[in-house]
Design a protein around this motif. Sequence first.
Motif: not given
Length: 253
Positions: A142-146, A231-252
Amino acid sequence: MNKPTPDSRLAVVTGGLGGLGIEICRQLAQAGRRVVALDLTSRAERIDAFRQTLAEFGDAVAFEPVDVSDYEACAATVARIESSHGGIDVLVNAAGITRDASLRKMTPQQWQDLLRVNLDGVFNMSRPVVEGMCARGFGRIVNISSVNGQTGQFGQTNYSAAKAGVHGFSMALARETARKGVTVNTVSPGYCDTPMVAAVPEDVRAQIVAGIPVGRLGAPADIARAVVFLAADDAGYITGANLPVNGGYFMSF
């Protein structure tokens, strides 16, 4: 809370002494992971605070010093951790710095220093762990972007370029490792209540908050929750994704 045991999966978190890093370490340990935090040793009080904050987890949480901008140091640290604790199952690349200046005033040193930590550091840590993950048939990176890697930001050509590069790196590596049981994803925080944001002038912070639809800065716990999910064991079908956690500051999408 699932207490870590000697047989629990091992997670390594770079920037583990930072405002986000400590909370990521805490939530990973609460999820039952053994955790090794990596960071610089330049401030002994930060190491003491880290140990006191996570004392409840005892030997399940440890600290190792490393400069993520140094590939050889990263490779040696990974080898040392694997020798002492076993194979690394989860890698969270959270180390990051800022060197803000408009491009007209930015020095080559400001550009290079930031890229070495924020982008090279992701390569320097991922390279020595990914082979072992693939060989064992399980891994979570898991890589922390911005959000500023998505939108750009005045005075942050270096930071925005590095953080956009982090997600490009994640997508490419995700394709390489998907068949091996290794996922690679990105979390892109918005503006959070950390020392880095606290250093921003108060009037500027007020403008930032005014532009966040949920009406507040993010908390480190908001970001850590997303990391633990990916990072969960059962998250194996999610890859190459970006998860934005920004309070709606940027939506796409």
